[in-house]
Motif scaffolding. Structure first.
Motif, short mmCIF file in Angstrom:
data_model
loop_
_atom_site.label_atom_id
_atom_site.label_comp_id
_atom_site.label_asym_id
_atom_site.label_seq_id
_atom_site.Cartn_x
_atom_site.Cartn_y
_atom_site.Cartn_z
N VAL A 9 0.84 -1.20 0.00
CA VAL A 9 0.00 0.00 0.00
C VAL A 9 0.87 1.25 0.00
O VAL A 9 1.82 1.36 0.76
CB VAL A 9 -0.92 -0.01 1.24
N ASN A 10 0.52 2.22 -0.86
CA ASN A 10 1.26 3.49 -0.87
C ASN A 10 0.52 4.50 0.02
O ASN A 10 -0.52 4.21 0.59
CB ASN A 10 1.47 4.00 -2.30
N HIS A 11 1.05 5.71 0.09
CA HIS A 11 0.49 6.71 0.99
C HIS A 11 -0.92 7.16 0.59
O HIS A 11 -1.77 7.38 1.44
CB HIS A 11 1.43 7.92 1.07
N ARG A 12 -1.17 7.27 -0.68
CA ARG A 12 -2.51 7.67 -1.15
C ARG A 12 -3.55 6.62 -0.78
O ARG A 12 -4.63 6.94 -0.31
CB ARG A 12 -2.50 7.89 -2.66
N GLU A 13 -3.20 5.37 -0.99
CA GLU A 13 -4.12 4.28 -0.66
C GLU A 13 -4.34 4.18 0.84
O GLU A 13 -5.46 3.92 1.29
CB GLU A 13 -3.59 2.96 -1.21
N MET A 14 -3.28 4.42 1.62
CA MET A 14 -3.43 4.39 3.07
C MET A 14 -4.35 5.51 3.54
O MET A 14 -5.17 5.33 4.44
CB MET A 14 -2.07 4.50 3.76
N THR A 15 -4.27 6.67 2.89
CA THR A 15 -5.16 7.78 3.23
C THR A 15 -6.61 7.41 2.93
O THR A 15 -7.51 7.72 3.73
CB THR A 15 -4.76 9.04 2.44
N GLN A 16 -6.86 6.73 1.83
CA GLN A 16 -8.21 6.30 1.49
C GLN A 16 -8.73 5.31 2.54
O GLN A 16 -9.89 5.41 2.98
CB GLN A 16 -8.25 5.63 0.12
N ILE A 17 -7.89 4.38 2.94
CA ILE A 17 -8.30 3.39 3.94
C ILE A 17 -8.59 4.06 5.27
O ILE A 17 -9.60 3.76 5.93
CB ILE A 17 -7.23 2.29 4.08
N LEU A 18 -7.74 5.01 5.67
CA LEU A 18 -7.96 5.72 6.93
C LEU A 18 -9.25 6.54 6.90
O LEU A 18 -9.94 6.65 7.91
CB LEU A 18 -6.77 6.61 7.25
N ALA A 19 -9.59 7.11 5.74
CA ALA A 19 -10.83 7.85 5.61
C ALA A 19 -12.04 6.93 5.78
O ALA A 19 -13.01 7.27 6.47
CB ALA A 19 -10.90 8.55 4.26
N ILE A 20 -11.97 5.75 5.18
CA ILE A 20 -13.06 4.76 5.32
C ILE A 20 -13.21 4.35 6.77
O ILE A 20 -14.31 4.29 7.31
CB ILE A 20 -12.80 3.55 4.41
N VAL A 21 -12.09 4.07 7.43
CA VAL A 21 -12.12 3.65 8.83
C VAL A 21 -12.60 4.80 9.72
O VAL A 21 -13.32 4.58 10.69
CB VAL A 21 -10.72 3.14 9.26
N GLY A 22 -12.23 6.03 9.37
CA GLY A 22 -12.70 7.19 10.13
C GLY A 22 -14.21 7.34 10.10
O GLY A 22 -14.84 7.63 11.12
N VAL A 23 -14.79 7.14 8.94
CA VAL A 23 -16.24 7.19 8.82
C VAL A 23 -16.88 6.07 9.64
O VAL A 23 -17.89 6.27 10.33
CB VAL A 23 -16.68 7.11 7.34
N ALA A 24 -16.28 4.90 9.61
CA ALA A 24 -16.80 3.78 10.40
C ALA A 24 -16.72 4.09 11.90
O ALA A 24 -17.62 3.73 12.66
CB ALA A 24 -16.03 2.51 10.09
N ALA A 25 -15.65 4.77 12.30
CA ALA A 25 -15.51 5.12 13.72
C ALA A 25 -16.61 6.08 14.16
O ALA A 25 -17.09 5.99 15.30
CB ALA A 25 -14.14 5.74 13.96
N LEU A 26 -17.01 6.95 13.27
CA LEU A 26 -18.11 7.87 13.60
C LEU A 26 -19.44 7.14 13.70
O LEU A 26 -20.36 7.61 14.35
CB LEU A 26 -18.21 8.98 12.55
N ARG A 27 -19.53 6.00 13.05
CA ARG A 27 -20.76 5.19 13.07
C ARG A 27 -20.61 3.99 13.99
O ARG A 27 -20.78 2.85 13.59
CB ARG A 27 -21.09 4.72 11.66
N LYS A 28 -20.24 4.25 15.22
CA LYS A 28 -20.14 3.23 16.27
C LYS A 28 -19.00 2.24 16.06
O LYS A 28 -18.99 1.17 16.64
CB LYS A 28 -21.46 2.48 16.43
N GLY A 29 -18.05 2.54 15.20
CA GLY A 29 -16.86 1.72 15.05
C GLY A 29 -17.01 0.42 14.29
O GLY A 29 -16.16 -0.45 14.38
#
Length: 53
Positions: A9-29
């Protein structure tokens, strides 16, 4: 550029994954099925790119 020698995984892809996980964290994890599929597609594309297939 890969993040490490052990990860495709490169930095751009890691940023995308972190964004997805961040949204999930806002929705009860909890990741939804669709979020899991998006992450799997990102990882599959990174692996395919790095292995040259």
């Amino acid at each position: 550029m890969r993040i490490s020698d052990y990860d495709h995984v490169n930095h751009r892809e890691m940023t995308q994954i972190l964004a997805i996980v961040g949204v999930a964290a806002l929705r009860k994890g909890e990741l939804t099925t669709r979020q899991k599929q998006r992450i799997d597609r990102i990882l599959a594309a990174a692996s395919k790119r790095e292995t040259g297939q």
